[in-house]
Design a protein around this motif. Structure first.
Motif, short mmCIF file in Angstrom:
data_model
loop_
_atom_site.label_atom_id
_atom_site.label_comp_id
_atom_site.label_asym_id
_atom_site.label_seq_id
_atom_site.Cartn_x
_atom_site.Cartn_y
_atom_site.Cartn_z
N LYS A 194 -2.32 -2.91 -5.57
CA LYS A 194 -1.40 -3.14 -6.69
C LYS A 194 -2.27 -3.62 -7.86
CE LYS A 194 2.37 -5.24 -5.55
NZ LYS A 194 3.30 -6.33 -5.14
N PRO A 195 -2.54 -2.77 -8.86
CA PRO A 195 -3.40 -3.18 -9.98
C PRO A 195 -2.79 -4.35 -10.75
CG PRO A 195 -3.05 -0.79 -9.96
CD PRO A 195 -2.09 -1.37 -8.98
N LEU A 196 -3.65 -5.24 -11.22
CA LEU A 196 -3.21 -6.37 -12.02
C LEU A 196 -3.41 -6.07 -13.51
CD1 LEU A 196 -4.79 -9.26 -9.91
CD2 LEU A 196 -2.41 -8.48 -9.88
N PRO A 197 -2.53 -6.58 -14.37
CA PRO A 197 -2.65 -6.28 -15.80
C PRO A 197 -4.00 -6.68 -16.39
CG PRO A 197 -0.58 -7.42 -15.31
CD PRO A 197 -1.38 -7.43 -14.06
N GLU A 198 -4.56 -7.79 -15.88
CA GLU A 198 -5.83 -8.28 -16.44
C GLU A 198 -7.04 -7.66 -15.75
OE1 GLU A 198 -4.48 -11.30 -13.26
OE2 GLU A 198 -3.55 -9.96 -14.74
N GLY A 199 -6.80 -6.67 -14.92
CA GLY A 199 -7.88 -6.05 -14.15
C GLY A 199 -7.87 -6.57 -12.72
N GLY A 200 -8.61 -5.90 -11.86
CA GLY A 200 -8.61 -6.28 -10.46
C GLY A 200 -7.34 -5.81 -9.77
N PHE A 201 -7.09 -6.32 -8.58
CA PHE A 201 -5.92 -5.88 -7.82
C PHE A 201 -5.57 -6.92 -6.77
CE2 PHE A 201 -9.64 -4.41 -5.45
CZ PHE A 201 -9.35 -4.80 -4.15
N ARG A 202 -4.38 -6.78 -6.24
CA ARG A 202 -3.98 -7.43 -5.00
C ARG A 202 -3.47 -6.31 -4.10
NH1 ARG A 202 -6.70 -11.02 -6.29
NH2 ARG A 202 -6.17 -13.20 -6.63
N LYS A 203 -3.31 -6.61 -2.82
CA LYS A 203 -2.80 -5.59 -1.90
C LYS A 203 -1.30 -5.45 -2.06
CE LYS A 203 -4.95 -3.51 0.16
NZ LYS A 203 -5.77 -2.33 -0.27
N ASP A 204 -0.81 -4.21 -1.93
CA ASP A 204 0.62 -3.92 -1.96
C ASP A 204 1.09 -3.89 -0.50
OD1 ASP A 204 3.12 -2.57 -1.95
OD2 ASP A 204 2.67 -1.71 -3.92
N ILE A 205 1.74 -4.96 -0.08
CA ILE A 205 2.10 -5.10 1.34
C ILE A 205 3.09 -4.01 1.76
CG2 ILE A 205 3.03 -6.63 3.11
CD1 ILE A 205 0.27 -7.46 2.00
N ASP A 206 3.99 -3.59 0.86
CA ASP A 206 4.92 -2.51 1.19
C ASP A 206 4.17 -1.20 1.44
OD1 ASP A 206 7.08 -4.21 0.94
OD2 ASP A 206 7.50 -3.65 -1.14
N LYS A 207 3.17 -0.92 0.61
CA LYS A 207 2.36 0.30 0.82
C LYS A 207 1.54 0.20 2.10
CE LYS A 207 1.92 1.87 -3.97
NZ LYS A 207 0.99 2.04 -5.11
N ILE A 208 1.04 -1.00 2.40
CA ILE A 208 0.31 -1.20 3.65
C ILE A 208 1.22 -0.93 4.85
CG2 ILE A 208 -0.74 -2.95 5.16
CD1 ILE A 208 -1.98 -4.19 2.66
N ALA A 209 2.42 -1.46 4.80
CA ALA A 209 3.37 -1.24 5.89
C ALA A 209 3.69 0.25 6.05
CB ALA A 209 4.65 -2.04 5.65
N ALA A 210 3.83 0.96 4.91
CA ALA A 210 4.10 2.40 4.96
C ALA A 210 2.89 3.15 5.53
CB ALA A 210 4.43 2.90 3.56
N PHE A 211 1.69 2.71 5.18
CA PHE A 211 0.46 3.31 5.71
C PHE A 211 0.37 3.12 7.23
CE2 PHE A 211 -4.11 3.11 6.70
CZ PHE A 211 -4.57 4.28 6.10
N VAL A 212 0.63 1.90 7.67
CA VAL A 212 0.59 1.62 9.11
C VAL A 212 1.62 2.47 9.85
CG1 VAL A 212 1.06 -0.17 10.84
CG2 VAL A 212 -0.33 -0.72 8.84
N LYS A 213 2.81 2.58 9.28
CA LYS A 213 3.88 3.35 9.93
C LYS A 213 3.49 4.84 10.01
CE LYS A 213 8.84 4.34 9.62
NZ LYS A 213 10.08 4.11 8.85
N ALA A 214 2.98 5.37 8.91
CA ALA A 214 2.60 6.79 8.87
C ALA A 214 1.45 7.08 9.83
CB ALA A 214 2.24 7.20 7.45
N ALA A 215 0.47 6.18 9.86
CA ALA A 215 -0.67 6.36 10.77
C ALA A 215 -0.22 6.29 12.22
CB ALA A 215 -1.73 5.31 10.48
N GLY A 216 0.65 5.34 12.52
CA GLY A 216 1.14 5.18 13.88
C GLY A 216 1.93 6.40 14.33
N ALA A 217 2.76 6.94 13.44
CA ALA A 217 3.56 8.11 13.77
C ALA A 217 2.68 9.33 14.01
CB ALA A 217 4.55 8.39 12.65
N ALA A 218 1.54 9.38 13.32
CA ALA A 218 0.63 10.53 13.46
C ALA A 218 -0.19 10.45 14.74
CB ALA A 218 -0.27 10.62 12.25
#
Length: 218
Positions: A194-218
């Motif tokens: 999740k990009p930050l307005p001042e630069g850098g980022f934090r993790k997007d936990i919703d996207k991480i959860a979607a990634f884990v779910k998609a990987a697990g299903a595959a």
């Protein structure tokens, strides 16, 4: 991971290995050694703690391992500087002190030469991560783009080591990546940020959860 709360949330979302970038080089998501150790301690028993290094000085790498105490040392610096022979020396230095430590060697997926690099590093590594390279980012990874998955598949077929596929993976393409490469694991950085307005980022936990779910299903 850059904070304890972020790391615990990612672990709760089902991530098995969580990365830390203890550095002062201006790398994406880097944190100081003390913060990395705090996160590593908080994650004990919840996920494998992976500490990334782009350093070429073996003493500097050893100092980081001593400070952070990770489960896995992710070497993703310049492979012409940290050569297979250098990794052998590093391994002989670190494993007597940290017998549970595993070395995760990044292979730059820049073309067919990646097959030779993997073969050369295999005797001195415990795991591989096959990652893309961007000219504006120091080291191997954090490029945010995919590479030639047919080359990655060939390394998976040839190598006896567990192979992690990285490079431009997100919830939308991880299933296709798994089908094409059949890796041991998959990795995501840029496309679950999740990009930050001042630069850098934090993790997007919703996207991480979607990634884990998609990987697990595959």
């Amino acid at each position: 991971m850059q904070t304890v709360s972020e790391a615990l949330a990612a672990a709760a979302a089902g991530v098995d290995y969580l990365g830390l970038t203890p550095s002062n080089r201006g790398l994406p998501g880097e944190i100081d050694f003390a913060t990395a150790r705090e996160i590593a301690d908080a994650l004990k028993g919840k996920a494998q703690r992976v500490a990334l290094s782009v350093e070429s000085d073996l003493g500097a790498i050893a100092d980081m391992v001593a400070a952070v105490q990770p489960d896995v040392l992710h070497l993703c610096g310049n492979i012409s500087l940290v050569t297979p022979e250098q990794v052998r020396v590093l391994r002989e230095k670190l494993l007597p002190l940290y017998p549970q430590l595993r070395i995760l060697q990044a292979i730059p997926m820049t073309g067919p030469e990646a097959l030779d690099h993997a073969a050369a590093f295999e005797p001195y590594s415990d795991l591989f991560i096959l990652d893309s390279v961007a000219a504006h980012i120091g080291g191997i990874g954090a490029a945010g783009v995919t590479h030639d998955w047919s080359l990655s598949r060939e390394i998976v077929k040839r190598s006896k080591l567990p192979v992690i596929l990285a490079g431009g993976l997100g919830p939308d393409n991880v299933a296709a990546a798994i089908a094409a490469v059949q890796p041991w694991a998959v990795d995501s950085l840029t496309h679950t940020n999740k990009p930050l307005p001042e630069g850098g980022f934090r993790k997007d936990i919703d996207k991480i959860a979607a990634f884990v779910k998609a990987a697990g299903a595959a």
